[in-house]
Design a protein around this motif. Structure first.
Motif, PDB file in Angstrom:
ATOM      1  N   SER A   1      33.235  31.544  36.685  1.00  0.00           N
ATOM      2  CA  SER A   1      33.440  30.200  36.772  1.00  0.00           C
ATOM      3  C   SER A   1      35.133  29.994  36.878  1.00  0.00           C
ATOM      4  O   SER A   1      35.509  29.052  36.905  1.00  0.00           O
ATOM      5  N   GLN A   2      35.792  31.126  36.794  1.00  0.00           N
ATOM      6  CA  GLN A   2      37.093  31.259  36.832  1.00  0.00           C
ATOM      7  C   GLN A   2      37.579  30.279  37.856  1.00  0.00           C
ATOM      8  O   GLN A   2      37.223  30.698  39.087  1.00  0.00           O
ATOM      9  N   THR A   3      38.440  29.434  38.069  1.00  0.00           N
ATOM     10  CA  THR A   3      38.848  28.443  38.972  1.00  0.00           C
ATOM     11  C   THR A   3      40.397  29.344  39.287  1.00  0.00           C
ATOM     12  O   THR A   3      40.983  29.392  38.507  1.00  0.00           O
TER      13      THR A   3
ATOM     14  N   GLU B   1      36.259  32.846  46.447  1.00  0.00           N
ATOM     15  CA  GLU B   1      35.428  32.523  44.996  1.00  0.00           C
ATOM     16  C   GLU B   1      36.066  33.813  44.133  1.00  0.00           C
ATOM     17  O   GLU B   1      36.403  34.761  44.642  1.00  0.00           O
TER      18      GLU B   1
ATOM     19  N   TYR C   1      39.345  38.084  43.568  1.00  0.00           N
ATOM     20  CA  TYR C   1      38.943  36.934  44.421  1.00  0.00           C
ATOM     21  C   TYR C   1      38.179  37.452  45.585  1.00  0.00           C
ATOM     22  O   TYR C   1      38.850  38.515  46.204  1.00  0.00           O
TER      23      TYR C   1
END
Ligand code: FES
Ligand SMILES: [Fe+2]
Lengths: 402, 167
Positions: B2-4, B98, B105
């Motif tokens: 969920s890390q943005t 993502e 990422y």
């Protein structure tokens, strides 16, 4: 060794084929009209051509498309596990049947009028056939099969009427090296392809020699890599060359950070390098632990397409397969550490050959009158019997010859 | 997952992409290699055909950091003077990004490579997709992005020439 190939090219080039056996007229590399004759006489003539290996179509329903010159082929594995080669054309109005480069099908369907063909080539459905011509018989409209033969899974085809049987075509010196190159029994597993087009005549692509390796390939010098002394080059009168070299394992001198690239795990411990080059256009290589079959397509007098296909053996350990993937990917293809230079030469020699005069063979030449059949590992004369065969097949007369 | 992505991380990733393209377009192989993580990194250049069929063989298969450095030597030491020179221009478009945890990422980008042969015209070499695992290294306001893995999947079933430089 008999070959019934006899051409009678009446075009202009080359005006004269020199009497000296070590001179090849450069005109033969750049002539579009000559290429048309080569298609008829060699590629569609009485010669065998390698178009694939069974390992590329391992399961029932697997197919591969390939071209022989401009002729589209469809290689299909049928229900009885038999591999057949068809012309890739619908028998109705000639539409190209299969567009994919490879895949798996239950049957082949032509989209134009929905004629349906089995994996074995039979016409199984053709809508509206009640109103077809009075002489139409469904059983006469199966896919057109191309004459094929196999050696340890290597698929050969010929469109000629008088092609000698494959065993005769291969002769005696090819099979021992070729079978070892194919893992001893041809039970191979496909690892993948590198496909590339070279701006080169197919004969230039096939003219790589035994002389160049330690000269052109700087990696051999940088790695202090020795070719050994027990190797040989043997030729057949019908244009094949078999090459073997010891290729001693390298002592890592620190040039490469990751020596696994040039490690020899000894899947064929007797020889580091085996090359089989079959007339007209196929080169097959076993180098260290790499099994590499190079399926070539003569596209025009200026373009040769090569599909470098790499294989493991079915019995390999996981570790050996991984090693073959790593080594094959990085060492031998159109970007390989010891072969990118060969690719560069294919194109540069094609540019250079658009000039007057002759390609002059020197290394190993002992007689100007006789085509050499006794050649050493690092001679370039191993190519001359192939040139002689080509000359005869195409019907070129030597200077002074009646 | 969920890390943005923060603006700073996003900027670092953009800078990495730019550094990669700039290195290749200048033909600077050492600069190319330095976009990969120093301790452990992988680079693959593989045809879409092989990739799609699950065939592992690649055009370049650098599955350890040592071989990324060896690829630099191929170009700068082994092949010098043999090949026909060509220059490239790489263009990319990010397709997805993502977060993968641990400051990593997963990205995909489309690429196009134009090539200009010395003395020749400009043509398309190939296009394709980069599939990357990118890591942000360092902390505070001193950090940079590096490739843990870059997989260049090229579209051409048949390449128009032999290849010297990575994609
Ligand atoms: S051309 Fe194939 S069905 Fe008519
Ligand atoms: Fe070579």
């Amino acid at each position: 060794m008999s070959s019934q190939c006899t051409g009678n090219y009446t075009g202009k080039a080359p005006a004269v084929w020199p009497a000296k056996v070590n001179q090849i007229p450069k005109e033969v590399f750049g002539d579009a009209a000559l290429f048309e004759e080569e298609l008829k006489t060699i590629f569609y003539g009485d010669c065998w051509h390698i178009v694939g290996h069974f390992a590329e179509v391992p399961n029932v329903g697997d197919f591969k498309t390939f071209d022989l010159g401009r002729v589209p082929l469809l290689i299909s594995r049928g229900k009885n596990n038999q591999v057949r080669v068809f012309y890739n054309t619908c028998t109705h109005r000639g539409n190209q049947l299969e567009v994919a480069t490879s895949g798996n099908r239950k049957e082949f369907e032509c989209p134009y009028h929905r004629w349906l063909f089995s994996l074995e080539g039979a016409l199984t459905a053709c809508p509206g056939s009640k109103e077809f011509a009075p002489d139409f018989k469904q059983e006469n409209f199966g896919l057109m099969e191309v004459k094929s033969a196999q050696f340890m899974g290597l698929i050969f085809v010929t469109m000629g009427k008088n092609t000698p049987p494959l065993t005769e075509w291969l002769g005696e010196i090819v099979p021992p090296t070729l079978s070892t190159l194919l893992g001893g029994d041809g039970r191979l597993k496909l690892l993948g392809y590198q496909k590339v087009r070279y701006d080169s005549n197919w004969k230039g692509y096939n003219d790589n020699d035994g002389y160049h390796a330690p000269m052109l390939h700087t990696a051999f010098r940088l790695l202090n890599w020795q070719g050994g002394t027990t190797g040989f080059q043997r030729m057949t009168k019908n244009g094949h060359v078999v090459f073997e070299a010891e290729l001693k394992a390298i002592q890592n001198n620190g040039f490469v950070n990751d020596p696994s690239l040039v490690e020899f795990k000894g899947s064929d411990p007797a020889r580091g390098s085996r090359i089989v080059q079959l007339f007209p256009a196929t080169v097959m290589v076993k180098h260290l632990d790499i099994i590499n079959l190079r399926f070539a397509i003569a596209r025009s007098h200026d373009v040769t397409e090569v599909h470098y296909a790499y294989f493991a053996h079915e019995d390999d350990s996981e570790e050996l397969v991984q090693h073959r993937i790593r080594q094959g990917s990085n060492l031998l293809g159109p970007c390989g550490m010891i072969s990118m230079e060969d690719a560069a030469i294919f194109q540069r020699i094609h540019i250079g050959n658009q000039t007057p005069g002759f390609a002059e063979f020197q290394k190993g030449v002992t007689s100007l009158m006789e085509v050499p059949m006794d050649v050493k590992q690092n001679d370039e004369t191993g190519n001359l019997p192939r040139w002689e065969h080509y000359r005869k097949v195409m019907g070129f007369k030597r200077e002074g010859e009646k | 997952m969920s890390q943005t992505i923060t603006a700073a991380h996003s900027a670092a990733i953009d800078a990495l992409h730019t550094a990669y393209l700039a290195a290749l377009d200048k033909g600077d192989m050492a600069a190319w290699a330095s976009t990969f993580a120093a301790d452990n990194a992988r680079y693959f250049c593989i045809s879409a055909e092989n990739d799609h069929r699950g065939l592992p063989l690649a055009l370049m298969y650098d599955d350890c950091r040592g071989r990324i450095d060896d690829r630099v030597s191929f170009v700068t030491k082994v092949w010098v003077g043999t090949y026909e020179p060509y220059r490239t221009r790489h263009f990319i478009q990010r397709l997805s990004c993502e977060a993968a945890g641990n400051n990593q990422y997963r990205l995909t980008s489309g690429f196009t490579i134009m090539m200009s042969a010395e003395g020749g015209t400009t043509a398309v070499l190939t296009s394709g997709e980069y599939r990357d695992l990118i890591e942000i290294q360092g902390d505070g306001d001193k950090f940079r992005a590096v490739f843990r893995e870059r997989r260049a999947v090229y579209d051409a079933d048949v390449l128009p020439r032999y290849i010297v430089f990575p994609f």
